[in-house]
Write a protein that holds these residues in place. Structure first.
Motif, PDB file in Angstrom:
ATOM      1  N   SER A 378      13.487  74.601 -77.363  1.00 51.98           N
ATOM      2  CA  SER A 378      13.812  73.338 -76.690  1.00 51.98           C
ATOM      3  C   SER A 378      12.930  73.125 -75.460  1.00 51.98           C
ATOM      4  CB  SER A 378      15.293  73.328 -76.273  1.00 51.98           C
ATOM      5  OG  SER A 378      16.134  73.236 -77.399  1.00 51.98           O
ATOM      6  N   ILE A 379      12.727  74.180 -74.671  1.00 52.42           N
ATOM      7  CA  ILE A 379      11.887  74.059 -73.471  1.00 52.42           C
ATOM      8  C   ILE A 379      10.430  73.812 -73.862  1.00 52.42           C
ATOM      9  CG2 ILE A 379      10.994  75.306 -71.462  1.00 52.42           C
ATOM     10  CD1 ILE A 379      13.686  76.753 -71.311  1.00 52.42           C
ATOM     11  N   ALA A 380      10.003  74.428 -74.961  1.00 58.51           N
ATOM     12  CA  ALA A 380       8.605  74.305 -75.388  1.00 58.51           C
ATOM     13  C   ALA A 380       8.294  72.951 -76.019  1.00 58.51           C
ATOM     14  CB  ALA A 380       8.278  75.413 -76.389  1.00 58.51           C
ATOM     15  N   GLU A 381       9.310  72.222 -76.471  1.00 55.35           N
ATOM     16  CA  GLU A 381       9.090  70.999 -77.242  1.00 55.35           C
ATOM     17  C   GLU A 381       8.166  69.995 -76.552  1.00 55.35           C
ATOM     18  OE1 GLU A 381      11.703  67.810 -79.851  1.00 55.35           O
ATOM     19  OE2 GLU A 381      12.655  68.880 -78.197  1.00 55.35           O
ATOM     20  N   PRO A 382       8.407  69.599 -75.284  1.00 52.51           N
ATOM     21  CA  PRO A 382       7.490  68.628 -74.672  1.00 52.51           C
ATOM     22  C   PRO A 382       6.062  69.159 -74.537  1.00 52.51           C
ATOM     23  CG  PRO A 382       9.057  69.482 -73.051  1.00 52.51           C
ATOM     24  CD  PRO A 382       9.524  69.931 -74.380  1.00 52.51           C
ATOM     25  N   ALA A 389       0.121  73.137 -74.393  1.00 47.97           N
ATOM     26  CA  ALA A 389       0.004  74.599 -74.480  1.00 47.97           C
ATOM     27  C   ALA A 389       0.369  75.029 -75.895  1.00 47.97           C
ATOM     28  CB  ALA A 389       0.926  75.278 -73.465  1.00 47.97           C
ATOM     29  N   SER A 390      -0.116  76.194 -76.266  1.00 47.59           N
ATOM     30  CA  SER A 390       0.211  76.766 -77.580  1.00 47.59           C
ATOM     31  C   SER A 390       0.066  78.274 -77.516  1.00 47.59           C
ATOM     32  CB  SER A 390      -0.701  76.188 -78.675  1.00 47.59           C
ATOM     33  OG  SER A 390      -2.060  76.508 -78.402  1.00 47.59           O
ATOM     34  N   GLY A 391       0.608  78.944 -78.534  1.00 49.08           N
ATOM     35  CA  GLY A 391       0.446  80.388 -78.646  1.00 49.08           C
ATOM     36  C   GLY A 391       0.995  81.146 -77.453  1.00 49.08           C
ATOM     37  N   SER A 392       0.215  82.116 -76.974  1.00 45.58           N
ATOM     38  CA  SER A 392       0.674  82.967 -75.879  1.00 45.58           C
ATOM     39  C   SER A 392       0.829  82.178 -74.581  1.00 45.58           C
ATOM     40  CB  SER A 392      -0.307  84.124 -75.672  1.00 45.58           C
ATOM     41  OG  SER A 392      -1.606  83.636 -75.356  1.00 45.58           O
ATOM     42  N   LEU A 393      -0.013  81.150 -74.379  1.00 40.50           N
ATOM     43  CA  LEU A 393       0.114  80.318 -73.179  1.00 40.50           C
ATOM     44  C   LEU A 393       1.429  79.549 -73.189  1.00 40.50           C
ATOM     45  CD1 LEU A 393      -3.511  78.874 -72.752  1.00 40.50           C
ATOM     46  CD2 LEU A 393      -2.386  80.655 -71.395  1.00 40.50           C
ATOM     47  N   LEU A 394       1.840  79.099 -74.374  1.00 39.93           N
ATOM     48  CA  LEU A 394       3.099  78.379 -74.498  1.00 39.93           C
ATOM     49  C   LEU A 394       4.267  79.302 -74.160  1.00 39.93           C
ATOM     50  CD1 LEU A 394       4.639  75.808 -75.357  1.00 39.93           C
ATOM     51  CD2 LEU A 394       4.617  76.686 -77.699  1.00 39.93           C
ATOM     52  N   ARG A 395       4.275  80.506 -74.713  1.00 43.91           N
ATOM     53  CA  ARG A 395       5.349  81.467 -74.422  1.00 43.91           C
ATOM     54  C   ARG A 395       5.381  81.816 -72.936  1.00 43.91           C
ATOM     55  NH1 ARG A 395       3.512  83.441 -79.347  1.00 43.91           N
ATOM     56  NH2 ARG A 395       2.174  84.989 -78.356  1.00 43.91           N
ATOM     57  N   ALA A 396       4.212  81.974 -72.340  1.00 43.27           N
ATOM     58  CA  ALA A 396       4.160  82.292 -70.910  1.00 43.27           C
ATOM     59  C   ALA A 396       4.724  81.147 -70.070  1.00 43.27           C
ATOM     60  CB  ALA A 396       2.718  82.593 -70.498  1.00 43.27           C
TER      61      ALA A 396
END
Length: 536
Positions: A378-382, A389-396
């Motif tokens: 949910s937080i990553a959606e926007p 962002a994607s991949g490891s940058l998105l998780r970070a």
């Protein structure tokens, strides 16, 4: 001599191996108002529902509940049905769900009357009119034939109270009956309950998390925590000399409407993040219905880092203004500019790109978060939608956002249903801030929270505002909350801006009679002061 209407001894409520109410003891005398207070999960509603045998499926009780001398625990369903409505009746928080939307209110009251005794249709209708008159419904002879949707929120709650009174109960159980109401309507409902208690002599078991309402209405207070009674006092003693640390924390978390002069950090020379000029919004009528003008000629601005509070009753246009500010509602007339860009002149692609700079936090995070998606998704959606962002940058980035709202990083793998209400609202804030927006619209973000959770969320909001520097439109019907968070206040009435100024000026020396009426309707969390205001 006093007469005990309700006596509870060693009541426990179980759901399988889980005990949610633990050996509760309390009693309510005829004509007395006993308030049950505590945070969500403290056992308030389960205790009240047990009195009428209305526990959810799987709930069982032990101990004793004596209602006007008769034992409720262990009673069969026919006995409970005989007591419901006559010995005790219940008023729930949300009148919209308590009323049948496809039946006229008079029919619903008449059905309740006929369930309590043998009366003819004509007699039931006559008594229904009397009950509507008793609860101050205007033109009861005509409105008896109205459907619930034709009534305001306050009028619907009055109908629910009329339904509860149809069986002349000795005990009225009111479960958060004013939480969903504006302050002025809340004041009217409390005044009605004051009068009905005085005229009928009924006892009242009142459940609320609003300590101002407790100060206004209660004679005694029972404080629950984790299913246990931790303190019982008369209302004056509880507010003046709380005996337990938990009670002191509850009282200290209550926001107060005490105007104070603040130093503004807003630079008037800086270009506003949001500029609204002569804005009108008209909703076109359908199927021959008339158009509805939700906003008329509204102008205001919000500077970087500034919080402008929007207050007013339901239907005043607060939410419409908030949605128009971020392009979710088109302007019928006037202009909305975000960082100098007019929203009205943008095509869909340009508007979508600009929406990276805005975010909306809803009142109910349970409704705005997908229950099937983890917190992290949910937080990553926007970030994914706008390809930020994607991949490891998105998780970070998700972990950074969880850090900023003070939630453990492993909450990214949890579902919203595994979180408390306050934790879900923190997740909603994290998602809203994912793209570091310039403008945040917060629409009643704390109204569904307990006072202590509300206090922690408001503290977090202040820290996030400092960290991210966003401008904010903060919408609330709770004037004390607005007093705590806002730099300036805009007061709306029926779609028009009736007052705009610094928080200290608007709440300390309002220029509009409507603003003064709103302020006067807010109950003060001090029973001595509140009693004096009611007498005056």
């Amino acid at each position: 001599m006093t007469e005990t209407v309700l006596e509870i001894r060693d009541l426990s409520v179980h759901f399988g191996p889980t005990t949610v109410v633990r050996k509760v003891n309390l009693e309510v005398q005829r004509g007395e108002v006993l308030a049950l207070v505590g945070e969500s999960g403290s056992g308030k509603s389960m205790t009240a529902r047990a009195v009428l045998g209305l526990l959810p499926d799987g709930g069982t009780t032990t101990g004793s509940i004596r209602l006007a001398g008769d034992e409720i625990v262990g009673a069969d369903e026919p006995t409970l049905n005989r007591f419901r409505g006559t010995r005790a009746a219940m008023v729930f928080q949300e009148p919209q769900t308590a009323l049948n939307p496809v039946r006229k209110v008079g029919w619903q009251i008449a059905q309740a009357l006929r369930a309590h005794g043998k009366v003819s249709r004509a007699e039931a209708r006559e008594r229904a009119v009397e009950l509507l008159q008793l609860v101050d419904i205007p033109e009861p002879e005509r409105r008896i034939d109205w459907y619930p949707h034709q009534l305001s929120g306050g009028q619907k709650q009055r109908v629910v109270i009329a339904l509860a009174l149809s069986g002349s109960p000795e005990l009225l159980i009111a479960d958060e009956p004013t939480t969903a109401l504006d302050v002025t309507v809340q004041a009217e409902i409390l005044a009605l309950l004051h009068r009905l208690r005085k005229e009928t002599g009924m006892a009242v078991l009142f459940i609320t998390h609003n300590m101002g309402v407790v100060a206004d209405f209660a004679d005694r207070v029972v404080v629950l925590n984790a299913g246990r009674v931790i303190e019982t006092q008369d209302v004056e003693g509880l507010f003046a000399r709380p005996g337990e640390e938990y009670t002191r924390e509850l009282l200290s978390a209550v926001p107060r409407l005490e105007p104070a002069v603040r130093e503004s950090s807003i630079d008037p020379e800086v270009e506003p993040t949001l500029r609204i000029t002569d804005l009108s919004v008209v909703y076109r009528g359908r199927l021959g219905a008339s158009d509805f003008r939700a906003l008329h000629d509204v102008s205001l601005s919000v500077a970087p880092r500034e919080v402008v509070g929007l207050v007013g009753e339901s239907g005043s246009g607060k939410s419409t203004l908030g949605r128009a500010a971020i392009g979710l509602v088109p302007a019928s007339e006037g202009n909305v500019e975000l960082a100098g860009v007019r929203l009205g002149g943008l095509n869909s692609r340009e508007l979508r790109a600009l929406r990276k700079d805005v975010a909306l936090v809803h009142q109910d995070p349970a409704a705005s978060l997908d229950p099937r998606r983890t917190v992290g998704l949910s937080i990553a959606e926007p970030l994914e939608v706008h390809r930020a962002a994607s991949g490891s940058l998105l998780r970070a980035r998700v972990h950074e956002l969880l850090d900023s709202v003070r939630l453990p990083r492993d909450y990214a793998d949890r579902l919203p249903g595994e979180l408390s209400g306050g934790q879900r609202q923190r997740v909603a804030l994290a998602r809203a801030l994912a793209l570091a927006p310039r403008l945040l619209v917060a629409d009643e973000p704390t109204s569904a929270l307990d006072v202590s959770v509300q206090a922690s969320v408001l503290e977090l909001f202040a820290d996030l505002r400092e960290e991210y520097g966003f401008a904010c439109l903060f919408i609330s019907h709770d004037l004390a909350v607005i007093n705590q968070v806002a730099d300036r206040v805009a007061v709306l009435r029926a779609g028009e801006l009736v007052e705009l100024g610094s928080t200290s000026t608007v709440f300390g020396a309002p220029s509009a009679d409507y603003t003064r009426a709103l302020i006067d309707a807010v109950p003060v969390p001090d029973p001595v002061v509140q009693r004096g205001r009611r007498v005056a």
